[in-house]
Motif scaffolding. Structure first.
Motif, PDB file in Angstrom:
ATOM      1  N   LYS A 145      30.774  31.206  43.482  1.00 22.71           N
ATOM      2  CA  LYS A 145      29.639  31.457  44.289  1.00 22.71           C
ATOM      3  C   LYS A 145      29.286  29.794  44.872  1.00 22.71           C
ATOM      4  N   ASP A 146      29.757  28.925  44.022  1.00 24.80           N
ATOM      5  CA  ASP A 146      29.523  27.497  44.208  1.00 24.80           C
ATOM      6  C   ASP A 146      30.781  26.899  45.178  1.00 24.80           C
ATOM      7  N   PHE A 147      31.670  27.573  45.253  1.00 24.30           N
ATOM      8  CA  PHE A 147      32.833  27.227  46.025  1.00 24.30           C
ATOM      9  C   PHE A 147      33.237  28.268  47.172  1.00 24.30           C
ATOM     10  N   PRO A 148      32.428  28.396  48.272  1.00 18.31           N
ATOM     11  CA  PRO A 148      32.557  29.515  49.316  1.00 18.31           C
ATOM     12  C   PRO A 148      33.805  29.295  49.948  1.00 18.31           C
ATOM     13  N   GLU A 149      34.312  28.007  50.014  1.00 19.67           N
ATOM     14  CA  GLU A 149      35.869  28.109  50.831  1.00 19.67           C
ATOM     15  C   GLU A 149      36.772  28.728  49.901  1.00 19.67           C
ATOM     16  N   LYS A 150      36.538  28.573  48.745  1.00 28.50           N
ATOM     17  CA  LYS A 150      37.582  29.398  47.899  1.00 28.50           C
ATOM     18  C   LYS A 150      37.253  30.781  48.001  1.00 28.50           C
ATOM     19  N   GLU A 151      35.952  31.160  47.889  1.00 29.38           N
ATOM     20  CA  GLU A 151      35.683  32.829  47.832  1.00 29.38           C
ATOM     21  C   GLU A 151      36.280  33.125  49.030  1.00 29.38           C
ATOM     22  N   ARG A 152      36.030  32.581  50.332  1.00 34.00           N
ATOM     23  CA  ARG A 152      36.802  32.987  51.532  1.00 34.00           C
ATOM     24  C   ARG A 152      38.119  33.131  51.479  1.00 34.00           C
ATOM     25  N   ALA A 153      38.813  32.188  51.027  1.00 37.47           N
ATOM     26  CA  ALA A 153      40.152  32.162  51.024  1.00 37.47           C
ATOM     27  C   ALA A 153      40.826  33.390  50.053  1.00 37.47           C
ATOM     28  N   LEU A 154      39.796  33.601  48.953  1.00 36.20           N
ATOM     29  CA  LEU A 154      40.394  34.688  47.934  1.00 36.20           C
ATOM     30  C   LEU A 154      40.403  36.230  48.801  1.00 36.20           C
ATOM     31  N   TRP A 155      39.208  36.231  49.375  1.00 38.03           N
ATOM     32  CA  TRP A 155      39.117  37.578  50.247  1.00 38.03           C
ATOM     33  C   TRP A 155      40.246  37.768  51.494  1.00 38.03           C
ATOM     34  N   ARG A 156      40.645  36.376  52.078  1.00 39.73           N
ATOM     35  CA  ARG A 156      41.679  36.562  52.823  1.00 39.73           C
ATOM     36  C   ARG A 156      42.914  36.903  52.265  1.00 39.73           C
ATOM     37  N   ILE A 157      43.230  36.539  51.048  1.00 38.56           N
ATOM     38  CA  ILE A 157      44.267  36.979  50.460  1.00 38.56           C
ATOM     39  C   ILE A 157      44.305  38.408  50.166  1.00 38.56           C
ATOM     40  N   PHE A 158      43.227  38.837  49.617  1.00 39.39           N
ATOM     41  CA  PHE A 158      42.883  40.399  49.552  1.00 39.39           C
ATOM     42  C   PHE A 158      43.460  41.102  50.730  1.00 39.39           C
ATOM     43  N   ASP A 159      42.821  40.642  51.814  1.00 38.61           N
ATOM     44  CA  ASP A 159      42.818  41.420  53.071  1.00 38.61           C
ATOM     45  C   ASP A 159      44.339  41.288  53.712  1.00 38.61           C
ATOM     46  N   LEU A 160      44.988  40.291  53.585  1.00 38.24           N
ATOM     47  CA  LEU A 160      46.276  40.001  54.220  1.00 38.24           C
ATOM     48  C   LEU A 160      47.615  40.404  53.367  1.00 38.24           C
ATOM     49  N   VAL A 161      47.530  40.393  51.875  1.00 41.82           N
ATOM     50  CA  VAL A 161      48.447  40.606  51.183  1.00 41.82           C
ATOM     51  C   VAL A 161      48.503  42.182  50.889  1.00 41.82           C
ATOM     52  N   PRO A 162      49.277  43.116  51.296  1.00 37.71           N
ATOM     53  CA  PRO A 162      49.173  44.286  50.933  1.00 37.71           C
ATOM     54  C   PRO A 162      49.641  44.547  49.417  1.00 37.71           C
ATOM     55  N   PHE A 163      49.195  45.884  48.992  1.00 40.94           N
ATOM     56  CA  PHE A 163      49.604  46.148  47.491  1.00 40.94           C
ATOM     57  C   PHE A 163      50.981  45.716  47.466  1.00 40.94           C
ATOM     58  N   GLU A 164      51.730  46.454  48.418  1.00 43.31           N
ATOM     59  CA  GLU A 164      53.307  46.531  48.399  1.00 43.31           C
ATOM     60  C   GLU A 164      53.846  45.184  47.929  1.00 43.31           C
ATOM     61  N   GLY A 165      53.302  44.163  48.580  1.00 42.35           N
ATOM     62  CA  GLY A 165      53.739  42.657  48.693  1.00 42.35           C
ATOM     63  C   GLY A 165      53.555  42.134  47.251  1.00 42.35           C
ATOM     64  N   ILE A 166      52.537  42.480  46.481  1.00 42.84           N
ATOM     65  CA  ILE A 166      52.272  41.709  45.306  1.00 42.84           C
ATOM     66  C   ILE A 166      53.304  41.976  44.257  1.00 42.84           C
ATOM     67  N   THR A 167      53.498  41.032  43.328  1.00 41.78           N
ATOM     68  CA  THR A 167      54.695  41.071  42.413  1.00 41.78           C
ATOM     69  C   THR A 167      54.187  41.854  41.151  1.00 41.78           C
ATOM     70  N   ALA A 168      54.913  42.815  40.747  1.00 44.35           N
ATOM     71  CA  ALA A 168      54.834  43.480  39.830  1.00 44.35           C
ATOM     72  C   ALA A 168      55.324  42.921  38.437  1.00 44.35           C
ATOM     73  N   ALA A 169      56.690  42.280  38.402  1.00 48.26           N
ATOM     74  CA  ALA A 169      57.501  41.372  37.664  1.00 48.26           C
ATOM     75  C   ALA A 169      58.022  40.243  37.925  1.00 48.26           C
ATOM     76  N   GLU A 170      57.725  39.056  37.487  1.00 50.69           N
ATOM     77  CA  GLU A 170      58.125  37.739  37.998  1.00 50.69           C
ATOM     78  C   GLU A 170      59.243  37.354  36.984  1.00 50.69           C
ATOM     79  N   HIS A 171      60.005  36.509  37.848  1.00 51.80           N
ATOM     80  CA  HIS A 171      60.981  35.564  37.034  1.00 51.80           C
ATOM     81  C   HIS A 171      62.023  36.507  36.132  1.00 51.80           C
ATOM     82  N   VAL A 172      62.399  37.413  36.910  1.00 51.59           N
ATOM     83  CA  VAL A 172      63.463  38.333  36.191  1.00 51.59           C
ATOM     84  C   VAL A 172      64.889  38.184  36.664  1.00 51.59           C
ATOM     85  N   SER A 173      65.732  38.277  35.666  1.00 49.58           N
ATOM     86  CA  SER A 173      67.018  37.887  35.865  1.00 49.58           C
ATOM     87  C   SER A 173      67.775  38.813  36.478  1.00 49.58           C
TER      88      SER A 173
END
Length: 499
Positions: A145-173
């Motif tokens: 709450k002390d960093f409203p610009e980060k909170e706004r950015a975080l909510w934008r990420i939740f709004d813009l990045v759909p579930f399907e585009g989120i990484t389920a497993a990273e750095h996989v060979s």
């Protein structure tokens, strides 16, 4: 993130984290400081920061010096740590909202013992601990709450990045991508020949966003890829609760369970097997047609198929601790998905489809698992009418949406709610086909003898009095009146009517 974490993997992960030039927003090192409250606040901060920085996971490591990143060892034993009489992990989980995946791992490296806490990124909303949201600012933990610009950015990420585009497993060979995903079923379902090379397979998976390149090398498997094509969903901890559960009860209550099974495969690669499994559990009825006795399923197979695919596609993946479920009782089948619907349940049949998981729905349409147009509920209602079953019920219960198919009951055994709902959905089905409900169509719907016009009239009157349907032409003779659903405006009345 994949499971299980082998000893070699954990040692390699620890060494890679130690190579970081400094602590980051998504990685924190400690030697001591095992205060439970501090751990809970760090989980909140790291989970939120991982989302903000595009990481699938965040890490809190004990036994590593935070400046030099030397492995110095720790005496911290998470499994033996309690807060009051409650185990640390359970205590933390109770105070985190929403619930997220986190796991403690103990690892030996260079003869010293370290502990790694692996934390899933925040999804859908910021993670809070004891009602307070935290964030990492550089290497420091702060109140969000002390960093409203980060909170706004975080909510934008939740709004813009759909579930399907989120990484389920990273750095996989390359090889692990092929081990974790049923790529053979992918090519079969999309109707294209499988490439003859490993790189050709990977390139094709990239085209459909099943995987994407990882900045650290190798590949990230997206939620879209994992949820549709996982060989085993439980190898992706963030998706393990999203597998379809099928439960059979011997009676009409949940007091006793006779069978329960959790699906292992991804939705697309395992769909036909899932439908066959469910239909194999559904009781059968014997009917007599033209003097021949015939065994048929208690519920139309097409209706079951449409409802199952609907719950898979339209579920709210941000609802934690819940997944799609089919429950089979002696007198009904209930099919439930997490999340409230995007439209009113009484308008499922006529409203154009809306999906909160459009990439998932689009790919499943391409694979022929569901249709491009929103005709699924139309088919369900049509099939129940064809089999002269009670009308299906669509309802919202808490954070879930449920569809109920009922076993056969004669009209004399249906209560008023059943009869009104059947007339309403019959009117809706006629309306979308540019027809009207009439006395004749009601008799056909309920299997009423042609000479029992009065019985059909009573059903229609009951539905009108309940406000479910209304006459198009109230001044005409009752035997010739046409009816539409209650929400139809005069200008929307179909020009053509049924018989």
């Amino acid at each position: 993130m994949t499971t299980p974490r082998t000893a070699d993997y954990l040692v390699g992960l620890l060494r890679e984290l130690c190579k970081l030039p400094r602590e980051t927003e998504w990685a924190e090192f400690k030697v001591g400081n095992t205060d439970p409250r501090e751990i809970g606040e760090q989980i909140s901060a790291l989970a939120n920061s991982a989302a903000l920085t595009g990481k699938a996971l965040a890490y809190l490591v004990w036994g590593v010096e935070d400046v030099s990143h030397q492995i110095v060892g720790t005496q911290f034993v998470p499994a033996a740590t309690k807060v009051g009489n409650e185990e640390l992990e359970s205590w933390l989980l109770h105070l985190l909202s929403p619930k997220i995946e986190f796991r403690f791992f103990e690892v030996e490296a260079d003869g010293k013992r370290a502990v790694i806490l692996e934390i899933e990124r925040a999804r859908g909303q910021p993670v809070q601990f004891q009602g307070e949201k935290f964030i990492r600012v550089g290497t420091y933990k702060k109140k969000l709450k002390d960093f409203p610009e980060k909170e706004r950015a975080l909510w934008r990420i939740f709004d813009l990045v759909p579930f399907e585009g989120i990484t389920a497993a990273e750095h996989v060979s390359d090889d692990d991508v092929l081990k974790l995903l049923d790529h053979a079923s992918y090519f079969d379902l999309v109707g294209r020949p499988a490439p003859g090379t490993k790189q050709g397979v990977l390139d094709a998976l990239v085209e459909d966003a099943v995987i994407c390149a990882c900045d650290a090398g190798g590949w990230n498997i997206t939620n879209l890829g994992a949820v549709l094509f996982a060989k085993r969903l439980d190898q992706f901890a963030g998706l393990s609760r999203k597998a379809m559960r099928v439960i059979v009860y011997p009676g009409n209550s949940r007091i006793e369970t006779s069978k329960e099974q959790v699906g292992a495969k991804g939705y697309a690669s395992g769909f036909e097997g899932l439908i066959s499994f469910i239909n194999g559990l559904v009781p059968s009825n014997e009917v007599i047609q033209q003097a021949l006795r015939k065994t048929v399923p208690m519920y139309p197979e097409l209706a079951v198929r449409e409802l199952v695919v609907n719950v898979l596609i339209h579920q709210d993946f941000s609802v934690t601790g819940a997944g799609p479920m089919v429950e089979i009782f002696s007198d009904r089948m209930e099919i439930t998905n997490p999340g409230q619907p995007l439209m009113a349940t009484d308008r499922f049949l006529d409203t154009p489809p809306k999906s909160r998981n459009e990439a998932l729905a689009s790919l499943m349409r391409r694979m022929g698992i569901c249709e491009e147009r929103g005709s699924g509920v139309d088919k369900v209602v049509f099939q129940t009418e064809l089999f002269q079953l009670p009308a299906p019920l669509f309802e919202v219960t808490g954070e879930s949406t449920r569809a109920v198919l009922f076993a056969h009951r004669p009209l004399t055994k249906m209560d008023k709610e059943d009869r009104v709902r059947a007339c309403y959905l019959h009117a809706c089905l006629k309306y979308v086909n540019r027809e009207h409900l009439t006395n004749t169509t009601v008799r056909e719907r309920f299997g009423i003898e042609a000479h029992n016009i009065a019985t059909a009239s009573r059903l229609i009157k009951e539905a009108v009095e309940a406000g479910a349907i209304k006459p198009v032409d109230p001044d005409s003779a009752k035997s010739h009146r046409r009816y539409v659903p209650r929400w139809v405006e005069p200008s929307e009345t179909p020009e053509e009517s049924g018989p």
